[in-house]
Enzyme design. Structure first.
Site, PDB file in Angstrom:
ATOM      1  N   ASP A 156      -7.558 -25.952   1.727  1.00  0.00           N
ATOM      2  CA  ASP A 156      -6.121 -25.764   1.967  1.00  0.00           C
ATOM      3  C   ASP A 156      -5.289 -26.401   0.862  1.00  0.00           C
ATOM      4  OD1 ASP A 156      -6.425 -24.290   4.245  1.00  0.00           O
ATOM      5  OD2 ASP A 156      -6.107 -25.956   5.631  1.00  0.00           O
TER       6      ASP A 156
ATOM      7  N   ASP B 231      -8.061 -31.322   4.030  1.00  0.00           N
ATOM      8  CA  ASP B 231      -8.819 -30.083   3.830  1.00  0.00           C
ATOM      9  C   ASP B 231      -8.722 -29.664   2.364  1.00  0.00           C
ATOM     10  OD1 ASP B 231      -9.387 -27.203   3.611  1.00  0.00           O
ATOM     11  OD2 ASP B 231      -9.682 -27.359   5.760  1.00  0.00           O
TER      12      ASP B 231
ATOM     13  N   ARG C 208     -19.354 -20.062  10.123  1.00  0.00           N
ATOM     14  CA  ARG C 208     -20.070 -20.636  11.259  1.00  0.00           C
ATOM     15  C   ARG C 208     -20.022 -19.651  12.417  1.00  0.00           C
ATOM     16  NH1 ARG C 208     -21.961 -25.563  12.327  1.00  0.00           N
ATOM     17  NH2 ARG C 208     -21.168 -26.276  10.333  1.00  0.00           N
TER      18      ARG C 208
HETATM   19  N1  URA Z   1     -13.882 -30.136   4.487  1.00  0.00           N
HETATM   20  C1  URA Z   1     -12.751 -30.629   3.920  1.00  0.00           C
HETATM   21  O1  URA Z   1     -12.093 -29.930   3.169  1.00  0.00           O
HETATM   22  N2  URA Z   1     -12.361 -31.864   4.239  1.00  0.00           N
HETATM   23  C2  URA Z   1     -13.058 -32.673   5.065  1.00  0.00           C
HETATM   24  O2  URA Z   1     -12.657 -33.823   5.288  1.00  0.00           O
HETATM   25  C3  URA Z   1     -14.234 -32.151   5.638  1.00  0.00           C
HETATM   26  C4  URA Z   1     -14.631 -30.890   5.323  1.00  0.00           C
END
Ligand code: URA
Length: 209
Positions: free
Chosen positions: A203, A200, A104
């Site tokens: 992650d 995430d 982004r």
């Molecule tokens: N990307 C992710 O990994 N989790 C989310 O909740 C939103 C975007």
């Protein structure tokens, strides 16, 4: 046009609950994402056309069925989409794999493509774009735009968890793209995370945080 398919097979839903659990560690998380992806690949390919082929069993010759028609490519959106690749390839070993990476722009906030490598015959293939989380829809929308610019026409988007905002964003720009999800969650929070979601995905897949 504007189709969303919620894949609610009991095995998918069961594994999804385990994936969502914050106590699920990276190894198990990766395995579960692979398993759910494989089950989703099974559902997504339900409509693939078949043709008659001749096969010789140890007893006699017969007419069997084989997948016919256009070839497939899977296109994970970097980086979390990578977690879904093995599950898809385990059922579709002959599929080619393209990759799209976006970031982004901190000033314009627009997604910018930093990597895009697709099979050279992409206009002749059906494309399955993979991103486990369909949140704002910004990345998926842009990734689909980039691959359409390279000639791709027949595209499906597969996300494990989605939300109404992401689905609407993709369909507003790409009404021709069918979306396959395992869940449509409630909403996005102020940090653009899906609620309840799973946190995430990148992650949790790669142990970064
Ligand atoms: N990307 C992710 O990994 N989790 C989310 O909740 C939103 C975007």
């Amino acid at each position: 046009m504007n189709k969303v398919f919620e894949l609610n097979h009991p095995l998918i839903q069961h594994k999804l609950t385990l994936i969502r659990d914050k106590n699920t560690g990276a190894k198990e998380f990766r395995e579960l994402i692979k398993e759910v992806s494989m089950l989703m690949a099974y559902e997504v390919t339900r409509e693939l056309p078949l043709e008659d082929v001749e096969v010789e069993t140890p007893i006699c010759v017969m007419k069997g069925k084989a997948i016919a028609g256009r070839k497939l490519a899977i296109v994970p959106i970097l980086r979390a989409g990578l977690g879904m690749v093995d599950g898809f390839l385990s059922l579709l070993p002959a599929a080619k794999v393209g990759h799209v990476g976006l970031y982004r722009d901190p000033e314009t906030l627009n997604p910018v493509e930093y990597y895009c490598k697709l099979p050279s015959d992409v206009p002749e293939r059906d494309l399955l774009v993979l991103d486990p989380m369909l949140a704002t829809g910004g990345s998926a929308r842009a990734a689909i735009r980039f691959i359409k610019n390279r000639g791709a026409r027949n595209i499906k988007l597969i996300s494990i968890i989605s939300c109404p905002e992401g689905i609407a964003a993709v369909h507003s720009e790409h009404p021709d793209v069918d979306i396959f999800v395992a869940a449509i969650d409630e909403k996005l929070n102020d940090h653009a995370y899906i609620v309840p979601g799973l946190g995430d995905a990148g992650d949790r897949l790669f142990g970064t945080k």
